[in-house]
Design an enzyme around this catalytic site. Structure first.
Site, short mmCIF file in Angstrom:
data_model
loop_
_atom_site.label_atom_id
_atom_site.label_comp_id
_atom_site.label_asym_id
_atom_site.label_seq_id
_atom_site.Cartn_x
_atom_site.Cartn_y
_atom_site.Cartn_z
N GLU A 270 2.09 1.77 -3.47
CA GLU A 270 1.02 2.30 -4.34
C GLU A 270 0.97 3.83 -4.26
O GLU A 270 0.83 4.51 -5.28
CB GLU A 270 -0.32 1.70 -3.92
CG GLU A 270 -1.52 2.27 -4.65
CD GLU A 270 -2.73 2.43 -3.76
OE1 GLU A 270 -3.31 3.54 -3.76
OE2 GLU A 270 -3.08 1.47 -3.04
N HIS A 271 1.08 4.37 -3.06
CA HIS A 271 1.11 5.82 -2.89
C HIS A 271 2.32 6.44 -3.58
O HIS A 271 2.21 7.45 -4.28
CB HIS A 271 1.16 6.17 -1.40
CG HIS A 271 -0.17 6.18 -0.72
ND1 HIS A 271 -0.71 7.29 -0.15
CD2 HIS A 271 -1.07 5.18 -0.52
CE1 HIS A 271 -1.88 7.00 0.38
NE2 HIS A 271 -2.12 5.71 0.18
N GLU B 79 -4.21 8.24 7.11
CA GLU B 79 -5.21 7.32 6.55
C GLU B 79 -5.54 6.21 7.55
O GLU B 79 -6.70 5.83 7.72
CB GLU B 79 -4.67 6.73 5.25
CG GLU B 79 -5.66 5.85 4.50
CD GLU B 79 -5.09 5.33 3.19
OE1 GLU B 79 -5.74 4.46 2.59
OE2 GLU B 79 -4.00 5.77 2.77
N HIS C 83 0.82 -1.20 0.00
CA HIS C 83 0.00 0.00 0.00
C HIS C 83 0.86 1.26 0.00
O HIS C 83 0.57 2.24 -0.69
CB HIS C 83 -0.91 -0.03 1.23
CG HIS C 83 -1.74 1.19 1.40
ND1 HIS C 83 -1.52 2.11 2.42
CD2 HIS C 83 -2.80 1.68 0.70
CE1 HIS C 83 -2.40 3.08 2.33
NE2 HIS C 83 -3.18 2.86 1.29
#
Length: 455
Positions: free
Chosen positions: A84-85, A161, A81
């Site tokens: 991905e950012h 997040e 994740h």
């Protein structure tokens, strides 16, 4: 085993251990409910699938990598994740602003998401802007620089997040349920990782994960809309020249094996004590893996139990008794495991009654099955939701990629509808008797303690 009637992929030199020295293209289907689907395997093992739909003026283009959070070790939790950012933060050719502004300048959109078994980067643009989308998306996936300063910036974003997720008990309870089923197995961990794993993660660790995992044989490119397959293949090859994905001949990676099966935990209860206005509960058990032949009957059963406003659980808990605003059942399926759960959000004072009614309905369905009328309605919901979900290029692009990555086959639309039609009452009732009689785990987020749910 591939489902009956599924379209098989090209074999031969492309599937050999050393790969092929040439691109191999096959037409997979000319579906009357869709467009022409073609598949090319490049010499480096990267696959390109397209669905040509000349009546559209848009194209959805996606790059799918067979890497998700379940591929991380414990200390790496959240790396997929995090990566991905970071891939949107800049390449050797473009900075972060140019990546976003170049697509937005033509009215397009880009985004990405990480799951437990794959990661997807996608863009949706007008057909005339497809070359731009291919160049930008291939660039960011293949050749990101992962600057140290960007790692620190995105670390802060991801920690926010994670904190935001912790403030959403309706989402948190599903993660708690996964942990109840899978424990410390990667399928039971948060996709985002936790503050404890994300905070110390270094650029070197992320870079290593990137270069080891983002390799051509693990990547599927999919596009759907007004396009020409040969042009898409040419543009993808062009965009990857000079990047780390321009590699030697290799065979595509096989889809994720289903064995050995993931070991699930014995039925348990997990409670996250929070002073919330609502209690959020998920009651359920291990379900079916992705290739289980009973998955079509499972879809029908899920629809009958909690798949809509006419479902048994919705009618009993919300419509007749007014105990909850939101109540539904759902299934998650992986290569080697799966889970089934029933979610409800209700006042804390009503949680015992909601759980009692849910357990009673599951037991009744396990013992007595469903009716012919419910079978017909459940099948209609499955077929209708699938076909209606193919009304845009994004969903069609996703179907291509998931068929390739997750199933190793692309099942034609008519074949899938036939498989749903073939589900019998005995199929559903036999599955219900097996699945719904299994010991149930419970996840709860709300103003409770573990002792509130013992006995």
């Amino acid at each position: 085993m591939s489902p009956p009637g599924a379209v098989r992929h090209a074999t031969g030199t492309v599937r050999s251990a050393g790969g092929s020295t040439r691109a191999v293209t096959r037409t997979l289907s000319d579906d009357p409910l869709g467009g022409t689907v073609r598949r090319t395997v490049l010499p480096n093992g990267l696959r390109v699938l397209t669905e040509a739909i000349p009546t559209m003026r848009s194209v959805s283009f996606g790059i799918w990598v067979a890497v998700g959070s379940r591929d991380e070790t414990g200390p790496q939790a959240g790396a997929a994740h995090f990566l991905e950012h970071l891939l949107f933060k800049g390449t050797h050719k473009r900075g972060a602003l140019e990546i976003s502004s170049s697509i937005e300048a033509v009215g397009g959109e880009t985004n990405a998401f990480t799951t437990k078994e794959y990661t997807c980067y996608y863009a949706r643009v007008l057909d005339e802007d497809l070359p731009l989308a291919i160049d930008v998306m291939c660039d960011l996936v293949a050749d990101s620089v992962l600057e140290a300063a960007d790692v620190e910036t995105e670390r802060g974003v991801i920690l926010e997040e994670i904190a935001m997720h912790d403030d959403e008990p309706g989402d948190e309870v599903h993660d708690l349920f996964a942990r109840a089923i899978y424990g410390d197995h990667p399928l039971g961990r948060l996709i985002s990782g936790t503050a404890d794993t994300v905070t110390p993660m270094t650029r070197r660790q992320i870079q290593s994960f990137y270069r080891r995992r983002y390799v051509a044989p693990q990547i599927v490119v999919a596009a759907a809309g007004n396009l020409e397959h040969s042009a898409v293949v040419r543009l993808v090859r062009q965009a990857l020249l000079g990047t780390p994905l321009e590699t030697d001949a290799a065979a595509p990676a096989p889809y994720r094996p289903a064995t050995p099966a993931v070991r699930t935990k014995a039925a348990t209860t997990l409670v996250e004590a929070k002073e919330t206005e609502q209690a959020h509960v998920v009651l359920g058990c291990p379900g079916l893996d992705r290739l289980d032949e009973r998955r079509f009957a499972f879809g029908v059963l899920n629809n009958v139990l909690g798949g809509g406003m006419s479902s048994r659980l919705f009618q009993e808990i919300r419509e007749r008794r007014g105990l909850a605003y939101s109540v539904y059942s759902y299934a998650s399926q992986y290569a080697d495991s799966g889970l089934f759960g029933v979610y409800a959000g209700c006042a804390p004072s009503r949680v015992d009654e909601v759980l009692e009614l849910t357990r009673a309905e599951l037991a009744r369905t396990a013992a007595d099955g469903i009716t012919e009328a419910e079978l017909a309605r459940g099948k209609g919901m499955s077929k209708g939701s699938f076909v209606l979900g193919l009304e845009d290029t994004g969903s069609r692009m996703s179907r291509l990629a998931k068929g390739e990555l997750l199933y190793g086959d692309l099942m034609p639309v008519n074949e899938l509808l036939d498989r749903v039609d073939a589900v019998t009452l005995d199929d559903v009732n036999s599955l219900a008797a097996d699945l719904l009689s299994r010991p149930m785990s419970l996840a709860v987020v709300g103003p409770f303690g573990e002792s509130d749910f013992t006995g």
